[in-house]
Structures are given as C-alpha cells and as structure tokens.
Design a protein around this motif. Structure first.
Motif, mmCIF file in Angstrom:
data_model
loop_
_atom_site.group_PDB
_atom_site.id
_atom_site.type_symbol
_atom_site.label_atom_id
_atom_site.label_comp_id
_atom_site.label_asym_id
_atom_site.label_seq_id
_atom_site.Cartn_x
_atom_site.Cartn_y
_atom_site.Cartn_z
ATOM 1 N N ILE A 281 0.985 -1.248 -0.062
ATOM 2 C CA ILE A 281 0.124 -0.042 0.086
ATOM 3 C C ILE A 281 0.525 1.313 0.242
ATOM 4 N N THR A 282 2.032 1.356 0.606
ATOM 5 C CA THR A 282 2.722 2.656 0.791
ATOM 6 C C THR A 282 3.581 2.620 0.086
ATOM 7 N N GLY A 283 3.982 1.594 -0.882
ATOM 8 C CA GLY A 283 4.884 1.606 -2.038
ATOM 9 C C GLY A 283 6.327 1.057 -1.432
ATOM 10 N N GLU A 284 6.735 0.735 -0.241
ATOM 11 C CA GLU A 284 7.935 0.440 0.395
ATOM 12 C C GLU A 284 8.503 -0.704 -0.553
ATOM 13 N N ASP A 285 7.593 -1.554 -1.018
ATOM 14 C CA ASP A 285 8.117 -2.627 -1.938
ATOM 15 C C ASP A 285 8.404 -2.373 -3.442
ATOM 16 N N ARG A 286 8.123 -1.291 -3.907
ATOM 17 C CA ARG A 286 8.153 -0.937 -5.134
ATOM 18 C C ARG A 286 7.062 -1.451 -5.819
ATOM 19 N N GLU A 287 6.771 -2.650 -5.718
ATOM 20 C CA GLU A 287 5.743 -3.320 -6.663
ATOM 21 C C GLU A 287 4.306 -2.550 -6.653
ATOM 22 N N SER B 59 -2.916 1.317 -9.055
ATOM 23 C CA SER B 59 -3.850 2.113 -8.234
ATOM 24 C C SER B 59 -4.428 1.285 -7.328
ATOM 25 N N LEU B 60 -4.802 1.990 -6.265
ATOM 26 C CA LEU B 60 -5.365 1.502 -4.999
ATOM 27 C C LEU B 60 -6.658 2.158 -4.514
ATOM 28 N N PHE B 61 -7.628 1.505 -3.988
ATOM 29 C CA PHE B 61 -8.721 1.944 -3.485
ATOM 30 C C PHE B 61 -8.541 1.168 -1.945
ATOM 31 N N CYS C 141 -1.395 5.237 5.862
ATOM 32 C CA CYS C 141 -0.769 4.550 4.670
ATOM 33 C C CYS C 141 -0.878 5.581 3.355
ATOM 34 N N ILE C 142 -1.836 6.283 3.157
ATOM 35 C CA ILE C 142 -1.826 7.106 1.965
ATOM 36 C C ILE C 142 -0.837 8.224 2.041
ATOM 37 N N ILE C 143 -0.404 8.924 3.118
ATOM 38 C CA ILE C 143 0.423 9.606 3.286
ATOM 39 C C ILE C 143 1.847 9.069 3.007
ATOM 40 N N LYS D 193 0.407 14.627 -11.360
ATOM 41 C CA LYS D 193 0.240 13.357 -12.046
ATOM 42 C C LYS D 193 -0.479 12.626 -11.056
ATOM 43 N N LEU D 194 -0.850 13.079 -9.917
ATOM 44 C CA LEU D 194 -1.275 12.193 -8.767
ATOM 45 C C LEU D 194 -2.615 12.837 -8.535
ATOM 46 N N ALA D 195 -3.502 11.707 -8.162
ATOM 47 C CA ALA D 195 -4.722 11.897 -7.979
ATOM 48 C C ALA D 195 -5.135 11.293 -6.319
ATOM 49 N N VAL D 196 -5.385 11.816 -5.511
ATOM 50 C CA VAL D 196 -6.077 11.331 -3.999
ATOM 51 C C VAL D 196 -7.259 11.959 -3.951
ATOM 52 N N ILE D 197 -8.023 10.977 -3.606
ATOM 53 C CA ILE D 197 -9.494 11.291 -3.518
ATOM 54 C C ILE D 197 -10.013 11.290 -2.309
ATOM 55 N N THR D 198 -10.905 12.160 -1.465
ATOM 56 C CA THR D 198 -11.464 11.775 -0.374
ATOM 57 C C THR D 198 -13.020 12.357 -0.576
ATOM 58 N N TYR D 199 -13.841 11.880 0.410
ATOM 59 C CA TYR D 199 -15.324 12.198 0.474
ATOM 60 C C TYR D 199 -15.620 13.542 1.033
#
Length: 94
Positions: free
Chosen positions: A15-21, A26-28, A40-42, A58-64
């Motif tokens: 989720i955090t991108g620490e493993d680069r994979e 994209s994640l929900f 985790c998002i931060i 180039k980044l989209a982070v969406i909240t409600y």
C-alpha cells in the motif's frame, strides 16, 4: 493510530509503496476507523513523490469530504517537508 498497527507488513509495504511493486497499481483503500488508512496514504504519496520521480500534478488522491481533503493535503505537505528538511528530522533536545 498509525499505519504501524496494520498487522500484515507485506500488505502495508504494498500500500505505501515500500516494496516498489505497489507503485505499479492504483489502490482503493477501505477500512474501519483507526485502521491507519490516512497514514498509509500519506506514506504512499510521500514515497511516490520522493522515490519514484512522480510529479504532483500527475497524482490523484480522492476523499469524500473537503475537511478530509484539507487534512490529507496538510499532512502530506508536512510529511514531505519533514522528509526533505534535516532540521525537522532532528531529534528533540531534552
């Protein structure tokens, strides 16, 4: 609670991108209150911007809600400042 409360370290790293994979997907993120979603998002956004040469536009982070978006933006800004400013990373003097 912080993202350290996520029990499965492999999922957190994805989720955090620490493993680069995780950067290639994209994640929900859906979880209960206090599960560490925001942390985790931060972490993910910070990793994407600092270590993956992604441009913020180039980044989209969406909240409600506007309130959640404002908090997330402020916390991401602080995390980026902390990661790039050695004075913010220094341990507090006792």
């Amino acid at each position: 609670m912080t993202s350290n409360h996520i029990k499965d370290a492999k999922d957190r790293a994805f989720i955090t991108g620490e493993d680069r994979e995780g950067f290639n997907h994209s994640l929900f993120v859906q979880a209960g209150a206090g599960a560490g979603k925001t942390a985790c998002i931060i972490d993910r956004v910070t990793n994407l911007l600092l270590h993956n040469d992604l441009k913020p536009e180039k980044l989209a982070v969406i909240t409600y809600t506007t309130k959640a978006a404002t908090e997330l933006k402020d916390r991401i800004r602080f995390a980026l400042e902390k990661a790039t400013n050695p004075f913010l990373r220094a341990p507090a003097l006792a």
